[in-house]
Design an enzyme around this catalytic site. Structure first.
Site, short mmCIF file in Angstrom:
data_model
loop_
_atom_site.label_atom_id
_atom_site.label_comp_id
_atom_site.label_asym_id
_atom_site.label_seq_id
_atom_site.Cartn_x
_atom_site.Cartn_y
_atom_site.Cartn_z
N SER A 39 1.39 -1.43 -0.48
CA SER A 39 -0.32 -0.25 0.50
C SER A 39 0.80 0.95 0.25
O SER A 39 1.15 2.07 1.15
CB SER A 39 -0.56 0.08 1.42
OG SER A 39 -0.33 0.42 2.45
N HIS A 155 -3.44 -6.40 2.33
CA HIS A 155 -2.44 -7.53 3.27
C HIS A 155 -3.35 -8.12 3.51
O HIS A 155 -2.52 -9.49 3.85
CB HIS A 155 -2.02 -6.78 4.13
CG HIS A 155 -1.09 -5.60 3.96
ND1 HIS A 155 -0.66 -4.81 5.38
CD2 HIS A 155 -0.24 -5.51 2.95
CE1 HIS A 155 0.47 -3.80 4.56
NE2 HIS A 155 0.09 -3.52 3.10
N GLU A 164 -4.59 -1.99 9.09
CA GLU A 164 -3.97 -2.99 9.81
C GLU A 164 -4.82 -2.15 11.74
O GLU A 164 -5.49 -1.41 11.51
CB GLU A 164 -2.21 -2.27 10.73
CG GLU A 164 -1.79 -2.22 8.92
CD GLU A 164 -0.77 -1.62 8.54
OE1 GLU A 164 0.07 -1.36 10.02
OE2 GLU A 164 -0.58 -1.71 8.02
N GLU A 207 0.94 -9.59 7.06
CA GLU A 207 1.99 -9.22 8.37
C GLU A 207 1.99 -9.99 9.37
O GLU A 207 2.40 -9.59 10.62
CB GLU A 207 1.79 -7.12 8.66
CG GLU A 207 2.09 -6.82 7.48
CD GLU A 207 2.10 -5.30 8.02
OE1 GLU A 207 1.82 -4.26 8.87
OE2 GLU A 207 2.75 -4.13 7.23
N ASP A 242 -4.77 1.27 11.37
CA ASP A 242 -3.70 2.55 10.61
C ASP A 242 -4.80 2.17 9.22
O ASP A 242 -4.82 0.70 7.99
CB ASP A 242 -2.46 1.52 10.12
CG ASP A 242 -2.13 2.48 8.93
OD1 ASP A 242 -2.23 2.79 7.80
OD2 ASP A 242 -1.02 2.05 7.94
N GLU A 292 -3.61 6.01 12.11
CA GLU A 292 -2.63 6.41 11.34
C GLU A 292 -3.00 6.79 9.44
O GLU A 292 -4.61 5.76 9.31
CB GLU A 292 -1.65 4.85 11.00
CG GLU A 292 -0.50 5.71 9.90
CD GLU A 292 0.27 4.37 9.83
OE1 GLU A 292 0.72 3.66 10.45
OE2 GLU A 292 0.97 3.85 8.03
N ASP A 319 1.54 8.71 7.03
CA ASP A 319 2.40 7.61 6.53
C ASP A 319 1.98 7.61 4.82
O ASP A 319 3.38 9.00 4.36
CB ASP A 319 1.91 6.21 6.46
CG ASP A 319 2.47 5.12 6.00
OD1 ASP A 319 3.98 5.25 5.48
OD2 ASP A 319 2.12 3.96 5.87
N LYS A 344 9.88 4.67 7.17
CA LYS A 344 9.81 4.22 6.84
C LYS A 344 12.06 4.28 5.95
O LYS A 344 11.12 5.53 4.77
CB LYS A 344 8.71 4.01 5.63
CG LYS A 344 7.28 3.23 6.59
CD LYS A 344 6.28 3.20 5.38
CE LYS A 344 5.44 2.00 5.77
NZ LYS A 344 4.28 2.45 4.83
N HIS A 372 8.08 -1.03 9.71
CA HIS A 372 8.77 -2.25 8.24
C HIS A 372 7.74 -2.02 7.17
O HIS A 372 7.16 -1.13 7.19
CB HIS A 372 8.47 -3.42 9.32
CG HIS A 372 7.21 -3.77 9.79
ND1 HIS A 372 5.93 -5.06 9.39
CD2 HIS A 372 5.74 -2.77 9.71
CE1 HIS A 372 4.84 -5.06 9.12
NE2 HIS A 372 4.28 -3.98 9.33
N LYS A 395 6.29 -0.67 14.72
CA LYS A 395 5.55 -1.59 13.98
C LYS A 395 6.53 -2.31 13.64
O LYS A 395 6.93 -2.09 12.08
CB LYS A 395 4.30 -0.60 13.17
CG LYS A 395 4.45 0.13 12.45
CD LYS A 395 3.17 -0.05 11.77
CE LYS A 395 2.65 0.45 10.70
NZ LYS A 395 1.94 0.45 9.86
P1 PGA Z 1 3.22 -0.90 2.87
O1 PGA Z 1 2.14 -1.16 4.41
O2 PGA Z 1 4.21 -1.52 3.65
O3 PGA Z 1 2.01 -2.29 1.97
O4 PGA Z 1 3.01 0.61 2.42
C1 PGA Z 1 2.18 -0.68 5.75
C2 PGA Z 1 1.96 1.11 6.07
O5 PGA Z 1 1.14 1.35 5.38
O6 PGA Z 1 2.18 1.33 7.23
ZN ZN Z 2 0.42 2.75 6.88
#
Ligand code: PGA
Ligand code: ZN
Length: 435
Positions: A39, A155, A164, A207, A242, A292, A319, A344, A372, A395
């Protein structure tokens, strides 16, 4: 100094190609591998892929491997690995684009991380300490783990739109106890889901969180609330979510909560204002501490609305909105679009720029959540990063599956190594100064 750099293509937790680099100095060989999101934000640094449809559905990274081996490697021989900023600047210049699209942020990041490990070894300090020193952080702190125990969005193969649902043991006395609380609650949740929805409801998503056949925020939050209570941790374990709402934002300007439904009659469509209203109801009813990406990556007005409504009490984390990019962080600070950064490293592509992003966020009084990606490797760099930058929480998915747990396991090692000097963020997860 750097004597050798070798890149290769390896595979991530989803079986997709990714980049690994071995960087050699007088102290030995230092390895790093980069993760990959699903995503992803449209403003992320460029994850370069071959695009050759005859191999790996176009997802190969052999071009990046070649770029590292033939362009970066020869240019960087002899460089001092303790000078992280110089190493990263050199690669940014060799690439020459705004988004690292020429050489590939995935190749640049692998070299940056490996060099950082080599820098720690050259100085004879642990990686988290080296990162703390690079950032000028006098007090490394162990983060609260944010375990993603219910998976939805892109996911997971259920109809749940939000991506999430996480549990954070803020009431633990230390990291090891946080692991006990998190794993016990995860296994309790498994039994609850199995009793309610049957045996095939406990299959897991990308995840490691369960992906039960539910399709509302409330159903997920009810399950977490019940599991936390049954495990005996009410009040000590908080909830984070999230929705990753960019994934279900539609061109019409609406959010579609039924975007994964087998038949979509349009009843899940919500305006930005209706989404904010929904979140207000949810945080009033459940023990949530952060949201998030509640809104889409360019819905700056919606973000400003929810931050104004809920930001004093709750963490509103950017994010996809920020993509760990100092320019977007600056805009969000000025427009009060959120009050926390999702960190990230592969969204920006170097360790120096990641540190800059965290310094900027913290200087505005924001929280920072180290993260991650949904496609991960055995590399546990982000564990040390979260301690070195005192991000307060991290996370790394569920407390299950090795590519998720290896980050948490590294934090157990760091806590043990620090002994009586270890500080766990706990209730202070949100605001930890690094200056
Ligand atoms: P992604 O998702 O690693 O698939 O982008 C993680 C997130 O949205 O926090
Ligand atoms: Zn996110």
């Amino acid at each position: 100094t750097i004597t050798k750099i070798v890149a290769r293509q390896i595979f991530d937790s989803r079986g997709k190609p990714t980049v690994e680099v071995d960087l050699t100095t007088g102290q030995g060989m230092f390895r790093a591998a980069v993760p990959s999101g699903k995503s992803t934000g449209i403003h992320e640094a460029c994850e370069l892929r071959d695009g050759d449809k005859s191999m790996y559905q176009g997802a190969g990274v052999l071009t990046v491997v070649k770029n590292v081996n033939e362009i970066l490697a020869p240019a960087m021989l002899g460089m001092d690995v303790t000078k992280q900023a110089e190493i990263d600047q050199k690669m940014i210049e060799l690439d020459g684009t705004d988004n690292k699209g020429k050489l590939g942020a995935n190749g640049i990041l692998a070299v940056s991380m490996a060099a950082c490990r080599a820098g720690a070894a050259a100085r004879g300090v642990p990686l988290y300490q080296h990162i703390a020193d690079l950032a000028g952080n006098p007090r490394p702190v162990l983060p609260v783990p944010s375990f993603n125990v219910i998976n939805g969005g892109v996911h997971a193969g259920n109809a749940l739109a939000p991506q999430e649902f996480m549990i954070l043991p803020v009431g633990a006395s230390g990291f090891e106890e946080a692991m006990r609380m998190g794993t016990e609650t995860y296994h309790t949740l498994r039994s609850i889901i199995q009793n309610k929805y049957g045996l095939n409801a406990v299959n897991v998503g990308d995840e490691g969180g369960f992906a039960p056949p539910i399709d509302t925020f409330e159903a997920a939050l009810d399950l977490l609330t019940e599991a936390i209570a049954a495990a005996g941790y009410t009040g000590k374990i908080k909830i984070g979510m999230d929705p990753a709402s960019s994934e279900f934002f539609r061109e019409s300007g609406e959010y579609d909560l039924n975007f994964k439904a087998a038949t979509n009659n349009g009843s899940g469509r919500r305006t930005s204002a209706e989404m904010v209203e929904l979140y207000k109801q949810l945080v009033a009813k459940y023990d949530v501490i952060f949201i998030e990406d509640p809104l889409s990556e360019d819905d700056w007005a919606g973000f400003a609305d929810i931050t104004r409504e809920l930001g004093s009490q709750y963490e509103i984390i950017g994010d996809d909105l920020l993509c760990t990019n100092p320019k977007r962080i600056q805009r969000a600070i000025e427009s009060k679009a959120c009050n926390a950064l999702l960190l990230k490293v592969n969204q920006i592509g170097t360790i120096s720029e990641s540190i800059k992003a965290v310094q900027l966020a913290k200087s505005a009084g924001w929280g920072v959540l180290t993260s991650h990606r949904s496609g991960e490797t055995a590399d546990d760099f982000i564990a040390d990063l979260s301690v070195g930058l005192s991000t307060g929480h991290i996370k790394s998915g569920a407390p299950a599956r090795s590519e998720r747990v290896n980050k948490y396991n590294q934090l157990i090692r760091i806590e043990q190594e620090l002994g009586s000097k270890a500080v766990y963020a706990g209730d202070n997860w949100r605001f930890i100064s690094i200056s």
